[in-house]
Design an enzyme around this catalytic site. Structure first.
Site, PDB file in Angstrom:
ATOM      1  CB  SER A   1     -34.610  11.275 -14.469  1.00 21.01           C
ATOM      2  OG  SER A   1     -35.583  11.371 -15.186  1.00 21.01           O
ATOM      3  CE  LYS A   2     -40.482  17.469 -11.257  1.00 21.65           C
ATOM      4  NZ  LYS A   2     -40.245  18.954 -10.797  1.00 21.65           N
ATOM      5  NE  ARG A   3     -36.857  14.385 -19.271  1.00 19.87           N
ATOM      6  CZ  ARG A   3     -36.537  13.246 -20.193  1.00 19.87           C
ATOM      7  NH1 ARG A   3     -36.988  12.603 -20.885  1.00 19.87           N
ATOM      8  NH2 ARG A   3     -34.982  13.107 -19.951  1.00 19.87           N
ATOM      9  CE  LYS A   4     -33.943   9.547 -18.964  1.00 16.09           C
ATOM     10  NZ  LYS A   4     -32.791   8.888 -19.050  1.00 16.09           N
TER      11      LYS A   4
END
Ligand code: GLU
Length: 547
Positions: free
Chosen positions: A292-295
């Site tokens: 995930s891009k965020r995590k």
């Protein structure tokens, strides 16, 4: 009174045949693959782009085909200035180059323009054709109306979308549509799906084999109200006119494959071979999940740039996860260039591809061993220029020494395998530079505190920089004995009561003095690189500290 096609596309005066002739079949030998990368210029280049690019590039290269770059910039809200050059730069760093596309030296290739935003006329020409043949229609639904339809569909647990009875503009009489267009109502062009309920399409996916999927029933948008094409429409037209033979793309597109097949059919074209790759997954607390891009910072390519993973290691690892037979090949051909491996679509997995940083590091440790120290030194200095400018200046001031630092312990039967990526390597060699030298570890507990200064002073006194490895070690043993330490560890183990410790304890003290750490490569090598003056200065300073 003009018909709808002329009313909607007054500016289009070319026939589809014009483009078919302008972008003819490429005339490559049988089996040559034409592949492409179609990034959206969002400025975020991630691992998925890299591995997709790598797969596409390998296939084109090894078949004598063409690999082109097409910038999919029809969604202007997401456009980031300079993003195309960023893609080219990042991929170039990993040794991936394009044959055609909006390249830094200017647009290259006879199948351009290679930016979708410059291809409006082409899309409109084929949109007009579909409209004229009754395979597309103008739709006047507003966003609000579409939202309302979706809400009703959700309430009734129906598939959301504009299809069947929900496609209210599908059968508008042409005069009414024309009247509304003339009245200035915004319109989008929708595909007139002929799927209806039931029916299947059968497609041969290059990775997944024969797929049977429900036929497309959606009246998908081809041109948005702002005149821009959707991905569905644009890539179909482009892949046809750019004569792509294989489309290797992410699994997230698999569900829209029936739409694309239907569009190729409506336009009377044979689709390329679609190959849907597996999604990149990682293990997180024992469970697999999508990166995930965020995590996950490791999804961004910037991560590998700033940590300094060597491009050769990245390529090697990509192949390891992409082709199940690569590792076996590598074992049999440890030194062969990667280009000699026969990359194949069939060997690409079709379910969650596990990306594992630890494994990447392992692969990298192995790969770095095959890279000559001189090259590694250049790589380190280049990396440092970007990521650690102060260290870069130190490295550049003496590249010969850097080379030697990187080469310690790499030869022989059992080469060291602890160098994985530049940031970590800088950590390993930092102590060579006075500016980066820090005392990180305590004196060894096995050595009584009051022995430390005398050991260091004794060492300093006996130190002969010109000693070879064996003489140096002989002297170290003598020093140990003079101070009540066993010259050989095994003597100490036999009769521990007779000694204060053994030669290993003495060298641990010297090691801390010279490197600030308990673990380091061979001390003799280190001293040779430090030079006599700095070796003596460090020992003297440590003796001072230990007093
Ligand atoms: N622009 C699409 C994306 O960025 C390209 C997909 C494709 O390769 O067809 O995902």
């Amino acid at each position: 009174m003009p018909g709808l096609p002329d009313l909607l596309f007054p500016d289009i005066d070319r026939e589809p045949e014009y483009y078919e002739a302008r972008y003819p079949a490429r005339g490559l030998p049988d089996g040559a693959m034409v592949t492409r990368l179609g990034p959206s210029p969002t400025g975020f280049i991630h691992l998925g782009n890299l591995y997709m690019a790598f797969a596409n590039e390998r296939l084109a290269r090894q078949s004598g085909g063409v690999f082109f770059l097409r910038i999919e910039d029809t969604d202007d809200r997401r456009e980031v200035e300079g993003a195309a050059q960023a893609v080219i730069g990042s991929l170039g760093h990993y040794g991936i180059g394009f044959d055609e596309g909006p390249l830094p030296g200017g647009e290259t290739g006879a199948y351009g323009p290679y930016r979708q935003s410059l291809r409006g006329e082409i899309y409109r020409c084929f949109a007009r054709k579909l409209l004229a043949e009754g395979k597309a229609y103008p739709c006047f639904l507003t966003e609000g109306e579409i939202g309302g339809i979706r809400a009703r569909q959700e309430a009734a647990k129906l598939t959301p979308g504009i299809y069947g009875e929900w496609a209210v503009c599908r059968d508008l009489p042409p005069e009414e549509a024309a009247r509304r267009v003339r009245g200035g109502e915004p319109w989008a062009l929708r595909f007139r799906a002929d799927g209806g309920a039931g029916g299947h399409v059968s497609v041969q996916d290059g990775i997944r084999g024969r797929l049977s999927m429900p036929k497309n029933a959606m009246d998908v948008v081809l041109l948005k109200a702002n005149g821009m094409p959707t991905y569905h429409f644009a890539h179909v037209v482009d892949d046809r006119l750019m004569r792509a033979t294989h489309v290797i793309r992410g699994e997230e597109w698999l569900s829209s494959l029936p739409i694309h097949i239907a569009l190729f059919e409506a336009l009377g074209w044979t689709p390329p071979t679609y190959c849907h790759t597996a999604v990149l997954m990682k293990l997180d607390g024992g469970a697999k999940r999508k990166l995930s891009k965020r995590k996950d910072p490791e999804l961004s390519l910037d991560y590998y740039m700033s940590e300094g993973y060597h491009p050769a290691a990245m390529r090697e690892y990509m192949l390891t996860i992409m082709n199940s037979n690569f590792e076996e090949w590598r074992l049999a051909n440890p030194l062969s260039p990667i280009g000699e491996f026969g990359f194949s679509i069939e060997k690409m997995g079709n379910s969650g591809m596990l990306f594992d940083l630890d494994k990447l590091r392992d692969v990298s440790r192995e790969r770095l061993l095959t890279i000559p120290a001189r090259e590694l030194a250049e790589f380190m200095a280049d990396w440092a220029e970007r990521a650690a400018p102060d260290a870069a200046r130190l490295m550049r001031s003496d590249m010969g020494s850097l080379e030697r630092m990187l080469d310690i312990g790499r030869g022989g039967e059992k080469p060291r395998k602890d160098l994985a990526y530049a940031a970590q390597i800088l950590g390993h060699i930092g102590y060579f530079y006075d500016e980066l030298f820090r005392i990180e570890d305590e004196w060894p507990e096995s050595v009584p505190r009051e022995d430390i200064a005398p050991l260091l002073l004794g060492y300093l006194e006996g130190y002969r920089h010109g000693d070879g490895r064996d003489d140096w070690f002989g002297r170290l043993r003598a020093l140990a004995e003079e101070n009540g330490y066993a010259a050989k560890p095994k003597d100490f183990r036999k009769s521990p009561r007779l000694y204060r410790g053994h030669v290993g304890d003495v060298s641990a003290v010297i090691r801390i003095a010279l490197t600030g750490r308990r673990n380091s490569p061979d001390l003799w090598d280190i001293q040779q690189i430090l030079g006599e003056a700095r070796t003596r200065a460090r020992i003297a300073a440590a003796a001072e500290r230990a007093r």
